[in-house]
Design a protein around this motif. Structure first.
Motif, PDB file in Angstrom:
ATOM      1  N   ASP A 171       0.647  -1.189  -0.003  1.00 37.17           N
ATOM      2  CA  ASP A 171      -0.079  -0.059  -0.069  1.00 37.17           C
ATOM      3  C   ASP A 171       0.900   1.310  -0.037  1.00 37.17           C
ATOM      4  OD1 ASP A 171      -2.260  -1.417   0.083  1.00 37.17           O
ATOM      5  OD2 ASP A 171      -2.979  -1.020   1.919  1.00 37.17           O
ATOM      6  N   CYS A 172       2.257   1.202   0.113  1.00 38.13           N
ATOM      7  CA  CYS A 172       2.992   2.254  -0.144  1.00 38.13           C
ATOM      8  C   CYS A 172       3.520   2.565  -1.468  1.00 38.13           C
ATOM      9  CB  CYS A 172       4.327   2.318   0.768  1.00 38.13           C
ATOM     10  SG  CYS A 172       4.134   2.465   2.515  1.00 38.13           S
ATOM     11  N   LEU A 173       3.223   1.517  -2.237  1.00 38.85           N
ATOM     12  CA  LEU A 173       3.636   1.699  -3.814  1.00 38.85           C
ATOM     13  C   LEU A 173       2.503   2.204  -4.825  1.00 38.85           C
ATOM     14  CD1 LEU A 173       5.528  -1.852  -3.941  1.00 38.85           C
ATOM     15  CD2 LEU A 173       6.391   0.321  -3.394  1.00 38.85           C
ATOM     16  N   LEU A 174       3.143   2.842  -5.785  1.00 36.68           N
ATOM     17  CA  LEU A 174       2.019   3.323  -6.456  1.00 36.68           C
ATOM     18  C   LEU A 174       0.903   2.416  -7.146  1.00 36.68           C
ATOM     19  CD1 LEU A 174       4.410   5.696  -8.609  1.00 36.68           C
ATOM     20  CD2 LEU A 174       2.922   6.124  -6.979  1.00 36.68           C
ATOM     21  N   GLY A 179      -5.217  -0.336  -6.333  1.00 35.32           N
ATOM     22  CA  GLY A 179      -4.888   0.111  -7.314  1.00 35.32           C
ATOM     23  C   GLY A 179      -3.660   1.228  -7.083  1.00 35.32           C
ATOM     24  N   PHE A 180      -4.111   2.430  -7.872  1.00 32.83           N
ATOM     25  CA  PHE A 180      -3.304   3.669  -7.507  1.00 32.83           C
ATOM     26  C   PHE A 180      -2.894   4.016  -6.129  1.00 32.83           C
ATOM     27  CE2 PHE A 180      -1.069   7.692  -8.004  1.00 32.83           C
ATOM     28  CZ  PHE A 180      -0.140   7.521  -9.121  1.00 32.83           C
ATOM     29  N   ALA A 181      -1.857   4.398  -5.831  1.00 36.38           N
ATOM     30  CA  ALA A 181      -1.578   4.660  -4.372  1.00 36.38           C
ATOM     31  C   ALA A 181      -2.509   5.637  -3.927  1.00 36.38           C
ATOM     32  CB  ALA A 181      -0.031   5.189  -4.291  1.00 36.38           C
ATOM     33  N   HIS A 182      -2.993   5.520  -2.663  1.00 37.44           N
ATOM     34  CA  HIS A 182      -3.963   6.289  -1.946  1.00 37.44           C
ATOM     35  C   HIS A 182      -3.106   6.869  -0.914  1.00 37.44           C
ATOM     36  CE1 HIS A 182      -4.942   2.570   0.073  1.00 37.44           C
ATOM     37  NE2 HIS A 182      -5.539   3.068   0.914  1.00 37.44           N
ATOM     38  N   ALA A 192       2.369   7.451   4.634  1.00 41.61           N
ATOM     39  CA  ALA A 192       1.121   7.954   4.249  1.00 41.61           C
ATOM     40  C   ALA A 192       0.498   8.844   5.207  1.00 41.61           C
ATOM     41  CB  ALA A 192       0.165   7.281   3.548  1.00 41.61           C
ATOM     42  N   LEU A 193       0.065  10.218   5.056  1.00 36.50           N
ATOM     43  CA  LEU A 193      -0.569  10.977   5.919  1.00 36.50           C
ATOM     44  C   LEU A 193      -1.901  10.787   5.441  1.00 36.50           C
ATOM     45  CD1 LEU A 193       1.365  14.290   5.832  1.00 36.50           C
ATOM     46  CD2 LEU A 193       1.492  12.510   7.648  1.00 36.50           C
ATOM     47  N   SER A 194      -2.346   9.787   6.238  1.00 37.76           N
ATOM     48  CA  SER A 194      -3.894   9.275   6.112  1.00 37.76           C
ATOM     49  C   SER A 194      -4.917   9.702   6.919  1.00 37.76           C
ATOM     50  CB  SER A 194      -3.688   7.712   6.326  1.00 37.76           C
ATOM     51  OG  SER A 194      -3.237   7.391   7.893  1.00 37.76           O
ATOM     52  N   THR A 195      -4.668  10.839   7.836  1.00 36.80           N
ATOM     53  CA  THR A 195      -5.810  11.364   8.665  1.00 36.80           C
ATOM     54  C   THR A 195      -5.940  12.939   8.444  1.00 36.80           C
ATOM     55  OG1 THR A 195      -4.348  11.521  10.543  1.00 36.80           O
ATOM     56  CG2 THR A 195      -5.633   9.558  10.314  1.00 36.80           C
ATOM     57  N   LEU A 196      -5.507  13.496   7.179  1.00 37.78           N
ATOM     58  CA  LEU A 196      -5.555  14.811   6.987  1.00 37.78           C
ATOM     59  C   LEU A 196      -6.882  15.299   6.985  1.00 37.78           C
ATOM     60  CD1 LEU A 196      -2.744  15.290   4.219  1.00 37.78           C
ATOM     61  CD2 LEU A 196      -2.727  15.748   6.773  1.00 37.78           C
ATOM     62  N   PRO A 197      -7.301  16.486   7.145  1.00 32.58           N
ATOM     63  CA  PRO A 197      -8.517  17.061   6.864  1.00 32.58           C
ATOM     64  C   PRO A 197      -9.113  16.637   5.485  1.00 32.58           C
ATOM     65  CG  PRO A 197      -7.159  18.606   7.788  1.00 32.58           C
ATOM     66  CD  PRO A 197      -6.415  17.691   7.446  1.00 32.58           C
ATOM     67  N   SER A 198     -10.424  16.263   5.340  1.00 33.03           N
ATOM     68  CA  SER A 198     -10.902  15.862   4.163  1.00 33.03           C
ATOM     69  C   SER A 198     -10.748  16.930   3.131  1.00 33.03           C
ATOM     70  CB  SER A 198     -12.470  15.788   4.358  1.00 33.03           C
ATOM     71  OG  SER A 198     -12.835  14.702   5.333  1.00 33.03           O
ATOM     72  N   GLU A 199     -10.654  18.108   3.282  1.00 26.87           N
ATOM     73  CA  GLU A 199     -10.468  19.142   2.127  1.00 26.87           C
ATOM     74  C   GLU A 199      -9.261  18.808   1.592  1.00 26.87           C
ATOM     75  OE1 GLU A 199      -9.932  23.239   3.764  1.00 26.87           O
ATOM     76  OE2 GLU A 199     -10.126  22.179   5.565  1.00 26.87           O
ATOM     77  N   VAL A 200      -8.106  18.581   2.219  1.00 23.84           N
ATOM     78  CA  VAL A 200      -6.687  18.081   1.486  1.00 23.84           C
ATOM     79  C   VAL A 200      -6.909  17.087   0.313  1.00 23.84           C
ATOM     80  CG1 VAL A 200      -4.348  17.626   1.629  1.00 23.84           C
ATOM     81  CG2 VAL A 200      -5.772  18.879   3.656  1.00 23.84           C
ATOM     82  N   MET A 233       0.460  12.750  -4.251  1.00 22.48           N
ATOM     83  CA  MET A 233      -0.643  13.601  -4.732  1.00 22.48           C
ATOM     84  C   MET A 233      -0.189  14.167  -6.086  1.00 22.48           C
ATOM     85  SD  MET A 233      -1.225  16.121  -1.456  1.00 22.48           S
ATOM     86  CE  MET A 233      -2.022  16.004  -0.010  1.00 22.48           C
ATOM     87  N   ALA A 234       1.045  14.333  -6.410  1.00 19.04           N
ATOM     88  CA  ALA A 234       1.542  14.726  -7.707  1.00 19.04           C
ATOM     89  C   ALA A 234       1.228  13.696  -8.556  1.00 19.04           C
ATOM     90  CB  ALA A 234       2.983  15.381  -7.640  1.00 19.04           C
ATOM     91  N   ARG A 235       1.756  12.361  -8.267  1.00 22.32           N
ATOM     92  CA  ARG A 235       1.861  11.330  -9.188  1.00 22.32           C
ATOM     93  C   ARG A 235       0.133  10.872  -9.591  1.00 22.32           C
ATOM     94  NH1 ARG A 235       5.899  11.108 -12.413  1.00 22.32           N
ATOM     95  NH2 ARG A 235       7.838  10.293 -11.264  1.00 22.32           N
ATOM     96  N   GLY A 236      -0.442  11.090  -8.734  1.00 22.79           N
ATOM     97  CA  GLY A 236      -2.197  10.940  -8.826  1.00 22.79           C
ATOM     98  C   GLY A 236      -2.882  12.095  -9.527  1.00 22.79           C
TER      99      GLY A 236
END
Length: 293
Positions: A171-174, A179-182, A192-200, A233-236
């Motif tokens: 899950d760290c890989l693209l 599927g694509f890294a999330h 992965a910063l998985s608990t950021l505010p939803s708006e991010v 973020m950039a790759r996705g």
């Protein structure tokens, strides 16, 4: 001799005042460059909140409130941004080219009003680890800055082990198990910063500045997760164009090593002082990838 000692005692305050005044003058020139463009320029976004003069199509040409507040603040304060003028100019040039844009900044500080002012009528969001610091800054500039408190799960002393082991977690890989890294909810990937505010997560960011969190003592969060998250973020990205990523403090080993692993030296387009500027293309729709570089 008394005169000389007195003069020497005043030197730090005099220098700070001159530096702040010089920075404010430069910011004024930059703000002017944003607001003196032709009426058809993409920098002049139509907005009902704009006041004052307007172009031929009704779009405001006046400085925005954050720009005016920034000029007044830096003209009357001895506190100047952490980055040098040369470093700031690199990011300012990109913001001018893209603006108004979506600008995500890791870190909230003495330069935040400036960054907001350099993205007039765009969206600028600051992510900060210290809630007390957020309260302090927002109290000084009410209604001018948009910031959220975030939690970083890493510690600087873990940098080497995280870098050597992240490829063992799919899950760290693209091309992860989803599927694509999330990022959102991806607790399996420690970077992965998985608990950021939803708006991010809800939109895509045109420009990302990484100048936080703290990364100068072993128990500090370090910038490993911020760099990894910016890369994902950039790759996705699904919107047209590249993502501009700016990383500060590349004189430090962790920042430099993580940048080379996730942001990629081949996408480094400019290096000024302690700042690296990357232009990172999307991987979406470009085949199957597992590595970032």
């Amino acid at each position: 001799m008394k005169f000389n000692r007195s003069f020497s005692a005043e030197k730090p305050r005099l220098f700070a005042g001159l530096l702040a005044a010089a920075f404010a003058a430069t910011l004024l020139l930059i703000a002017g460059s944003f607001t003196s463009l032709s009426p058809n320029s993409p920098f002049l976004c139509s907005t009902s909140a704009a006041v004052g003069g307007s172009g031929n199509n009704g779009e405001s040409k006046d400085p925005t409130p954050p720009q005016l507040e920034a000029i007044l603040h830096y003209a009357t304060s001895r506190t100047v941004p952490q980055q040098s003028l040369a470093e700031i100019s690199v990011s300012a040039a990109v913001l001018r080219l893209l603006g108004p844009c979506r600008f995500l900044v890791f870190g909230l500080g003495h330069d935040s009003l400036m960054w907001t002012g350099l993205n007039p009528r765009g969206t600028t969001l600051f992510l900060e680890e210290d809630p007390r610091w957020v309260h302090s800054i927002l109290r000084r500039f009410p209604n001018l800055l948009h910031s959220r408190v975030v939690r970083y799960p890493t510690r600087l002393h873990q940098a080497d082990s995280l870098l050597s082991s992240y490829k063992d977690e799919p899950d760290c890989l693209l091309g992860g198990s989803h599927g694509f890294a999330h990022l959102k909810g991806n607790a399996r990937c420690k970077l992965a910063l998985s608990t950021l505010p939803s708006e991010v997560y809800e939109d895509e960011w045109d420009v990302i500045m990484i100048d936080a969190p703290r990364g100068y003592f072993p128990e500090a969060p370090g910038r490993m997760a911020a760099i990894y998250t910016a890369a994902v973020m950039a790759r996705g990205r699904t919107h047209h164009g590249v993502t501009h990523v700016f990383l500060h403090d590349v004189n430090r080993r962790v920042e430099r090593v993580y940048a080379e692993e996730f942001l990629c030296k081949k996408y480094l387009v400019k290096a000024v002082g302690r700042l690296w500027h990357f232009e990172i293309p999307s991987f979406v729709g470009n085949g199957n990838f597992t590595s970032f570089c």
